[in-house]
Design a protein around this motif. Structure first.
Motif, PDB file in Angstrom:
ATOM      1  N   ASP A  75      75.739  27.880 -19.031  1.00 57.72           N
ATOM      2  CA  ASP A  75      77.023  27.746 -19.820  1.00 57.72           C
ATOM      3  C   ASP A  75      77.394  28.896 -20.577  1.00 57.72           C
ATOM      4  OD1 ASP A  75      77.420  25.099 -18.586  1.00 57.72           O
ATOM      5  OD2 ASP A  75      76.584  24.149 -20.662  1.00 57.72           O
ATOM      6  N   ALA A  76      76.208  29.385 -21.404  1.00 54.63           N
ATOM      7  CA  ALA A  76      76.211  30.670 -22.032  1.00 54.63           C
ATOM      8  C   ALA A  76      76.774  31.903 -21.065  1.00 54.63           C
ATOM      9  CB  ALA A  76      75.111  30.901 -22.794  1.00 54.63           C
ATOM     10  N   ASN A  84      80.292  31.338 -20.122  1.00 51.99           N
ATOM     11  CA  ASN A  84      81.482  31.371 -21.545  1.00 51.99           C
ATOM     12  C   ASN A  84      81.494  32.930 -21.622  1.00 51.99           C
ATOM     13  OD1 ASN A  84      81.952  28.787 -21.724  1.00 51.99           O
ATOM     14  ND2 ASN A  84      80.394  28.689 -23.250  1.00 51.99           N
ATOM     15  N   ASP A  85      80.622  33.690 -21.455  1.00 55.87           N
ATOM     16  CA  ASP A  85      80.563  35.155 -21.480  1.00 55.87           C
ATOM     17  C   ASP A  85      81.247  35.928 -20.514  1.00 55.87           C
ATOM     18  OD1 ASP A  85      78.905  35.334 -23.585  1.00 55.87           O
ATOM     19  OD2 ASP A  85      77.076  35.834 -22.760  1.00 55.87           O
TER      20      ASP A  85
END
Length: 89
Positions: free
Chosen positions: A76-77, A80-81
Protein backbone atom coordinates in the motif's frame (compact mmCIF):
# COMPACT_ATOMS: atom_id res chain seq x y z
CA UNK A 1 -4.10 -35.14 -17.29
CA UNK A 2 -0.86 -33.36 -16.45
CA UNK A 3 -0.40 -29.76 -15.50
CA UNK A 4 2.80 -28.02 -16.50
CA UNK A 5 3.83 -25.75 -13.68
CA UNK A 6 6.39 -23.01 -14.24
CA UNK A 7 9.85 -23.72 -12.90
CA UNK A 8 10.59 -21.98 -9.59
CA UNK A 9 12.87 -18.96 -9.73
CA UNK A 10 16.58 -19.80 -9.56
CA UNK A 11 17.07 -18.05 -6.22
CA UNK A 12 14.83 -20.61 -4.50
CA UNK A 13 17.57 -23.26 -4.71
CA UNK A 14 19.53 -21.41 -2.04
CA UNK A 15 16.58 -20.47 0.14
CA UNK A 16 16.66 -21.71 3.73
CA UNK A 17 12.91 -22.31 3.65
CA UNK A 18 13.41 -25.05 1.04
CA UNK A 19 15.13 -27.10 3.77
CA UNK A 20 12.32 -26.83 6.33
CA UNK A 21 8.66 -27.69 6.79
CA UNK A 22 6.56 -25.47 4.46
CA UNK A 23 3.90 -25.14 7.18
CA UNK A 24 6.31 -22.89 9.09
CA UNK A 25 5.70 -20.14 6.50
CA UNK A 26 1.93 -20.46 6.68
CA UNK A 27 1.05 -20.32 10.40
CA UNK A 28 -2.50 -20.99 11.50
CA UNK A 29 -4.70 -17.97 12.24
CA UNK A 30 -3.57 -16.44 15.51
CA UNK A 31 -0.27 -18.35 15.56
CA UNK A 32 3.04 -16.51 15.58
CA UNK A 33 5.01 -15.93 12.41
CA UNK A 34 8.18 -15.20 14.42
CA UNK A 35 9.78 -18.64 13.89
CA UNK A 36 9.60 -18.18 10.11
CA UNK A 37 10.84 -14.60 10.33
CA UNK A 38 13.85 -15.74 12.36
CA UNK A 39 14.83 -18.18 9.62
CA UNK A 40 14.36 -15.49 6.96
CA UNK A 41 16.71 -13.13 8.81
CA UNK A 42 19.50 -15.66 8.22
CA UNK A 43 18.59 -16.33 4.57
CA UNK A 44 20.68 -14.65 1.88
CA UNK A 45 17.83 -14.64 -0.67
CA UNK A 46 15.24 -12.96 1.59
CA UNK A 47 15.21 -9.77 -0.51
CA UNK A 48 14.51 -11.73 -3.71
CA UNK A 49 11.81 -13.69 -1.91
CA UNK A 50 10.07 -10.54 -0.68
CA UNK A 51 10.30 -8.94 -4.10
CA UNK A 52 8.81 -12.08 -5.67
CA UNK A 53 5.82 -12.00 -3.30
CA UNK A 54 5.22 -8.27 -3.75
CA UNK A 55 5.42 -8.41 -7.55
CA UNK A 56 2.93 -11.28 -7.64
CA UNK A 57 0.73 -9.87 -4.90
CA UNK A 58 1.05 -13.00 -2.78
CA UNK A 59 -0.78 -12.13 0.40
CA UNK A 60 -0.56 -15.36 2.41
CA UNK A 61 2.35 -16.66 4.41
CA UNK A 62 5.75 -15.27 5.33
CA UNK A 63 7.88 -14.24 2.36
CA UNK A 64 11.28 -12.62 2.72
CA UNK A 65 10.78 -12.31 6.46
CA UNK A 66 7.58 -10.29 6.10
CA UNK A 67 4.14 -11.57 7.07
CA UNK A 68 0.97 -10.87 5.12
CA UNK A 69 -0.11 -7.93 7.28
CA UNK A 70 3.20 -6.10 6.90
CA UNK A 71 3.48 -7.03 3.21
CA UNK A 72 0.08 -5.49 2.49
CA UNK A 73 1.12 -2.32 4.31
CA UNK A 74 4.36 -2.24 2.35
CA UNK A 75 2.50 -2.73 -0.92
CA UNK A 76 0.00 0.00 0.00
CA UNK A 77 2.83 2.41 0.85
CA UNK A 78 4.55 1.61 -2.45
CA UNK A 79 1.29 2.11 -4.33
CA UNK A 80 0.71 5.45 -2.60
CA UNK A 81 4.27 6.60 -3.36
CA UNK A 82 3.88 5.67 -7.02
CA UNK A 83 0.52 7.42 -7.40
CA UNK A 84 1.81 10.66 -5.90
CA UNK A 85 4.89 10.67 -8.15
CA UNK A 86 3.00 9.56 -11.25
CA UNK A 87 5.08 6.40 -11.64
CA UNK A 88 3.47 3.11 -12.53
CA UNK A 89 4.48 0.08 -10.50
Amino acid sequence: MTTDLPAPPGWTAGALCAQLDPDLWFPEAGASSLPAKRVCRECFVAAECLEYALERRIWFGVWGGVDEHDRRALADATWNDNTTTGEVA
